[in-house]
Design a protein around this motif. Structure first.
Motif, PDB file in Angstrom:
ATOM      1  N   VAL A  84       0.840  -1.203   0.000  1.00 35.65           N
ATOM      2  CA  VAL A  84       0.000   0.000   0.000  1.00 35.65           C
ATOM      3  C   VAL A  84       0.869   1.244   0.000  1.00 35.65           C
ATOM      4  O   VAL A  84       0.630   2.195  -0.747  1.00 35.65           O
ATOM      5  N   ARG A  85       1.889   1.238   0.825  1.00 31.95           N
ATOM      6  CA  ARG A  85       2.801   2.381   0.923  1.00 31.95           C
ATOM      7  C   ARG A  85       3.485   2.662  -0.410  1.00 31.95           C
ATOM      8  O   ARG A  85       3.505   3.784  -0.895  1.00 31.95           O
TER       9      ARG A  85
ATOM     10  N   ILE B 230       2.664   1.610  -3.526  1.00 31.48           N
ATOM     11  CA  ILE B 230       1.734   1.935  -4.607  1.00 31.48           C
ATOM     12  C   ILE B 230       1.162   3.333  -4.445  1.00 31.48           C
ATOM     13  O   ILE B 230       1.124   4.107  -5.409  1.00 31.48           O
ATOM     14  N   ASN B 231       0.727   3.687  -3.259  1.00 35.01           N
ATOM     15  CA  ASN B 231       0.141   5.005  -3.052  1.00 35.01           C
ATOM     16  C   ASN B 231       1.142   6.133  -3.251  1.00 35.01           C
ATOM     17  O   ASN B 231       0.758   7.255  -3.553  1.00 35.01           O
ATOM     18  N   HIS B 232       2.429   5.844  -3.104  1.00 31.35           N
ATOM     19  CA  HIS B 232       3.458   6.852  -3.348  1.00 31.35           C
ATOM     20  C   HIS B 232       4.012   6.778  -4.762  1.00 31.35           C
ATOM     21  O   HIS B 232       4.960   7.481  -5.103  1.00 31.35           O
TER      22      HIS B 232
ATOM     23  N   LYS C  63      -6.833  -3.542  -1.874  1.00 33.68           N
ATOM     24  CA  LYS C  63      -7.374  -2.645  -2.901  1.00 33.68           C
ATOM     25  C   LYS C  63      -8.192  -1.490  -2.337  1.00 33.68           C
ATOM     26  O   LYS C  63      -8.168  -0.400  -2.871  1.00 33.68           O
TER      27      LYS C  63
ATOM     28  N   ARG D 179      -7.571   0.160   0.281  1.00 36.83           N
ATOM     29  CA  ARG D 179      -6.673   1.138   0.913  1.00 36.83           C
ATOM     30  C   ARG D 179      -5.815   1.881  -0.108  1.00 36.83           C
ATOM     31  O   ARG D 179      -5.016   2.740   0.258  1.00 36.83           O
ATOM     32  N   LEU D 180      -5.979   1.551  -1.382  1.00 40.56           N
ATOM     33  CA  LEU D 180      -5.204   2.201  -2.436  1.00 40.56           C
ATOM     34  C   LEU D 180      -5.909   3.448  -2.939  1.00 40.56           C
ATOM     35  O   LEU D 180      -7.139   3.539  -2.901  1.00 40.56           O
ATOM     36  N   ASP D 181      -5.114   4.369  -3.453  1.00 42.75           N
ATOM     37  CA  ASP D 181      -5.644   5.529  -4.139  1.00 42.75           C
ATOM     38  C   ASP D 181      -6.569   5.035  -5.250  1.00 42.75           C
ATOM     39  O   ASP D 181      -6.235   4.094  -5.962  1.00 42.75           O
TER      40      ASP D 181
ATOM     41  N   LYS E 270      -5.060   4.675  -8.801  1.00 46.96           N
ATOM     42  CA  LYS E 270      -4.081   3.583  -8.887  1.00 46.96           C
ATOM     43  C   LYS E 270      -4.778   2.233  -8.764  1.00 46.96           C
ATOM     44  O   LYS E 270      -4.393   1.263  -9.413  1.00 46.96           O
ATOM     45  N   ARG E 271      -5.822   2.158  -7.933  1.00 45.45           N
ATOM     46  CA  ARG E 271      -6.580   0.913  -7.787  1.00 45.45           C
ATOM     47  C   ARG E 271      -7.202   0.505  -9.120  1.00 45.45           C
ATOM     48  O   ARG E 271      -7.117  -0.643  -9.533  1.00 45.45           O
TER      49      ARG E 271
END
Length: 67
Positions: free
Chosen positions: A25-26, A28-30, A49, A51-53, A56-57
């Protein structure tokens, strides 16, 4: 890409499922997709999924459907 939120060693690898979820999560979100293992990502995607932006999800869900 430099991620400012945590100082972890470059060679650090997650050991537990919770660490893997946090780590993915860290990253991917960055926007840091370097070094992501497809098998690991496929395994954890259903769990992370939400918890993702959202952008991006959707991009990653589309990628998984078309691979």
């Amino acid at each position: 890409m430099w991620v400012w939120d945590y100082k972890i060693k470059k060679n650090w690898k997650p050991k537990t499922n919770e660490e893997w979820e946090w780590f993915l999560v860290r990253k991917i979100n960055h926007g840091d997709f370097r070094g992501l293992n497809k098998k690991v990502f496929v395994k954890f995607f259903p769990k992370i999924k939400k918890r993702l932006d959202i952008g991006k999800r959707k991009m990653l869900a589309n990628y998984l459907l078309n691979v």
